[in-house]
Scaffold this motif. Structure first.
Motif, PDB file in Angstrom:
ATOM      1  N   GLY A   1       6.323  -8.605  -3.393  1.00 54.13           N
ATOM      2  CA  GLY A   1       6.839  -9.556  -2.422  1.00 54.13           C
ATOM      3  C   GLY A   1       6.070  -9.463  -1.113  1.00 54.13           C
ATOM      4  O   GLY A   1       4.986  -8.875  -1.037  1.00 54.13           O
ATOM      5  N   GLY A   2       6.636 -10.033  -0.055  1.00 53.51           N
ATOM      6  CA  GLY A   2       5.971 -10.041   1.243  1.00 53.51           C
ATOM      7  C   GLY A   2       5.734  -8.655   1.799  1.00 53.51           C
ATOM      8  O   GLY A   2       4.645  -8.337   2.283  1.00 53.51           O
ATOM      9  N   ILE A   3       6.765  -7.797   1.740  1.00 54.72           N
ATOM     10  CA  ILE A   3       6.626  -6.432   2.248  1.00 54.72           C
ATOM     11  C   ILE A   3       5.639  -5.656   1.400  1.00 54.72           C
ATOM     12  O   ILE A   3       4.792  -4.916   1.915  1.00 54.72           O
ATOM     13  N   GLY A   4       5.735  -5.817   0.085  1.00 57.62           N
ATOM     14  CA  GLY A   4       4.810  -5.119  -0.812  1.00 57.62           C
ATOM     15  C   GLY A   4       3.366  -5.506  -0.549  1.00 57.62           C
ATOM     16  O   GLY A   4       2.471  -4.654  -0.547  1.00 57.62           O
ATOM     17  N   ALA A   5       3.128  -6.805  -0.308  1.00 52.97           N
ATOM     18  CA  ALA A   5       1.775  -7.262   0.000  1.00 52.97           C
ATOM     19  C   ALA A   5       1.278  -6.638   1.296  1.00 52.97           C
ATOM     20  O   ALA A   5       0.120  -6.196   1.385  1.00 52.97           O
ATOM     21  N   ALA A   6       2.143  -6.586   2.295  1.00 49.25           N
ATOM     22  CA  ALA A   6       1.766  -5.972   3.574  1.00 49.25           C
ATOM     23  C   ALA A   6       1.460  -4.488   3.404  1.00 49.25           C
ATOM     24  O   ALA A   6       0.511  -3.956   4.008  1.00 49.25           O
ATOM     25  N   LEU A   7       2.225  -3.809   2.559  1.00 50.31           N
ATOM     26  CA  LEU A   7       2.001  -2.369   2.343  1.00 50.31           C
ATOM     27  C   LEU A   7       0.702  -2.114   1.576  1.00 50.31           C
ATOM     28  O   LEU A   7       0.050  -1.091   1.787  1.00 50.31           O
ATOM     29  N   LEU A   8       0.331  -3.036   0.685  1.00 52.40           N
ATOM     30  CA  LEU A   8      -0.958  -2.902   0.002  1.00 52.40           C
ATOM     31  C   LEU A   8      -2.104  -2.993   1.002  1.00 52.40           C
ATOM     32  O   LEU A   8      -3.068  -2.226   0.947  1.00 52.40           O
ATOM     33  N   VAL A   9      -1.991  -3.926   1.951  1.00 53.26           N
ATOM     34  CA  VAL A   9      -3.014  -4.044   2.992  1.00 53.26           C
ATOM     35  C   VAL A   9      -3.034  -2.786   3.846  1.00 53.26           C
ATOM     36  O   VAL A   9      -4.092  -2.203   4.113  1.00 53.26           O
ATOM     37  N   LEU A  10      -1.842  -2.360   4.280  1.00 54.39           N
ATOM     38  CA  LEU A  10      -1.737  -1.188   5.153  1.00 54.39           C
ATOM     39  C   LEU A  10      -2.328   0.055   4.505  1.00 54.39           C
ATOM     40  O   LEU A  10      -3.118   0.786   5.120  1.00 54.39           O
ATOM     41  N   ASN A  11      -1.958   0.310   3.249  1.00 57.14           N
ATOM     42  CA  ASN A  11      -2.446   1.512   2.576  1.00 57.14           C
ATOM     43  C   ASN A  11      -3.901   1.383   2.153  1.00 57.14           C
ATOM     44  O   ASN A  11      -4.589   2.390   1.978  1.00 57.14           O
TER      45      ASN A  11
END
Length: 460
Positions: free
Chosen positions: A14-24
């Motif tokens: 989802g949106g948060i998961g996508a952001a966490l992929l970018v962050l990590n």
């Protein structure tokens, strides 16, 4: 094939998961070594370089967001290269990009154990290190195979564990800081010479490499047309500000002195004492673990996508394109990546590949930016009957006036992105170019003498 490709995989991001992929993908080991290097290169001006060149890097990030909206398929750069230049270019892009990402996994296993070795020295020497690499590789493979949701839940937990110490470090560090002295010092910062800025800028741009992790998993992302561009722009912008805050705090707390240990561990020691240094050491372990997991999630999808596009034909392609019936994950691609990266980590053979890995990724960025430029040009030439998805991605092109500011900005950004890529590529060493050319030659031989011939036979 692309719709079938996506339907085989679950929409578990989802949106948060996508952001966490970018962050990590971005925050791994680099941040723990970067502050001292930046301080040595640029002094008091070092924090501002993250904002300046972070903004330039956003041009490349924006291009990837547009491509993710345009081609909502698993594979990222491989898909983009295939759409823009055909199968041979797609294979070469996937080949060098896969090697670069697998190399990063192998290298970061060693980095993780290096930091863990500060607490458990036996993990960083002899048979203990080998067992640790095997255990780490096994954990990455198992977590990824048992399901995307399980992998993303693990990434959620790791992200919280890595961000909380950073938040505490920044909050307490700024609270303790003498702002009157720091602001006076900051106001007296001198803009360095261009050559000096170039050296620091290159370090800064390297710190942003890895953002593209999220586009590779487009086929497993909910509403990728909206989710991925937003996750890319907001997360990378936030990380640029985060880098600025960390660097500003480091400069005004530690200064230009070379630290005895990793810079952020030295900073935590100065703010919190030995306990803080220990916590930051463990944070480094967790941070690199998050980078490994995000990298593993996305990189395993490259060979899956290449197999589903028949870029890897025959029995090998059919195996790499398999999806687990119970877990809905490309389990064989995950297994192959894990074994390949683990073997490189055990043998140390990743070192020579690492020389060209950054250059390879920059070249892939440039290829993807050119693909977007081609898509924009095709969508504006109504008489040429461009691909439907490209026209859908740019509906305003048919209605905007030639002088529309929005249209002009959209066309200008890829040129800025390509210039940033070209400048960064031009800074690469001769050795990096030689290794990359060697990889391209091997890739060309594989494609034309095996994969292309196998495709001809299967189609014939």
């Amino acid at each position: 094939m692309s719709n079938e490709n996506n339907s085989l995989l679950t929409k578990g991001i989802g949106g948060i998961g996508a952001a966490l992929l970018v962050l990590n993908g971005l925050i791994g080991a680099g941040i723990f070594a970067l502050p001292a290097k930046m301080a040595a290169e640029l002094g008091a001006f070092s924090p501002y370089i993250f904002l300046i060149f972070g903004a330039l890097m956003l041009a490349i990030v924006w291009c990837f967001g547009q491509l993710a909206a345009l081609y909502q398929e698993t594979g990222g750069p491989v898909v983009y290269a295939q759409k823009g230049f055909g199968d041979a270019a797609a294979f070469q892009t996937g080949f060098i990009y896969y090697l670069a990402r697998a190399t990063a996994i192998a290298a970061n296993m060693h980095v993780l154990l290096l930091y863990a070795g500060y607490v458990w020295p036996e993990l960083n020497a002899g048979i203990g290190k080998s067992f640790a690499i095997i255990a780490l590789t096994t954990a990455l493979i198992v977590v990824n195979i048992v399901g995307l949701k399980a992998a993303m839940r693990s990434l959620d937990t790791i992200s919280v564990l890595k961000l909380l110490p950073f938040v505490a470090l920044i909050a307490v560090g700024y609270w303790q800081l003498d702002f009157s002295t720091a602001l006076t010092s900051a106001s007296e910062a001198v803009v360095p010479a261009f050559d000096t800025i170039s050296a620091g800028a290159l370090l800064t741009l390297y710190a942003f490499i890895g953002f593209e992790t999220v586009v590779v998993t487009s086929g497993e992302t909910s509403a990728p047309k909206k989710t991925i561009p937003r996750a890319l722009m907001l997360t990378v912008s936030g990380i640029a500000i985060f880098y600025f805050c960390v660097q500003w705090l480091y400069w005004h707390t530690v200064g230009p002195a070379k630290p005895d240990s990793a810079p952020l561990i030295a900073l935590a020691n100065k703010i919190f004492g030995e306990t803080g240094a220990l916590v930051m050491t463990l944070t480094a372990v967790v941070s690199v673990a998050g980078n490994l997991l995000a990298n593993m999630i996305s990189t395993s999808r490259l060979t899956f996508s290449m197999a589903r596009q028949s870029l890897i034909p025959g029995k090998l392609g059919s195996v790499l394109g398999r999806v687990h019936t119970a877990f809905a994950t490309p389990y064989f691609s995950i297994l192959v990546l894990g074994l390949f990266a683990g073997a490189m980590a055990l043998s140390g053979s990743f070192v020579w590949l690492a020389i060209s890995s950054v250059l390879a990724r920059l070249v892939v960025y440039a290829v993807c930016v050119v693909v977007l430029m081609k898509a924009q040009r095709a969508s504006s030439q109504s008489s040429l009957q461009p691909i439907t998805s490209e026209r859908d991605a740019y509906p305003e092109e048919a209605t905007d006036t030639p002088a529309s500011p929005v249209k002009l900005i959209r066309r200008l950004i890829p040129f800025v992105a390509l210039a940033v890529c070209a400048w960064s590529i031009a800074q690469s060493s001769t050795n990096a170019w030689l290794f990359l050319l060697g990889e391209l030659v091997i890739g060309a031989l594989l494609y034309f003498f095996y994969f292309a011939q196998s495709n001809k036979i299967s189609k014939g």
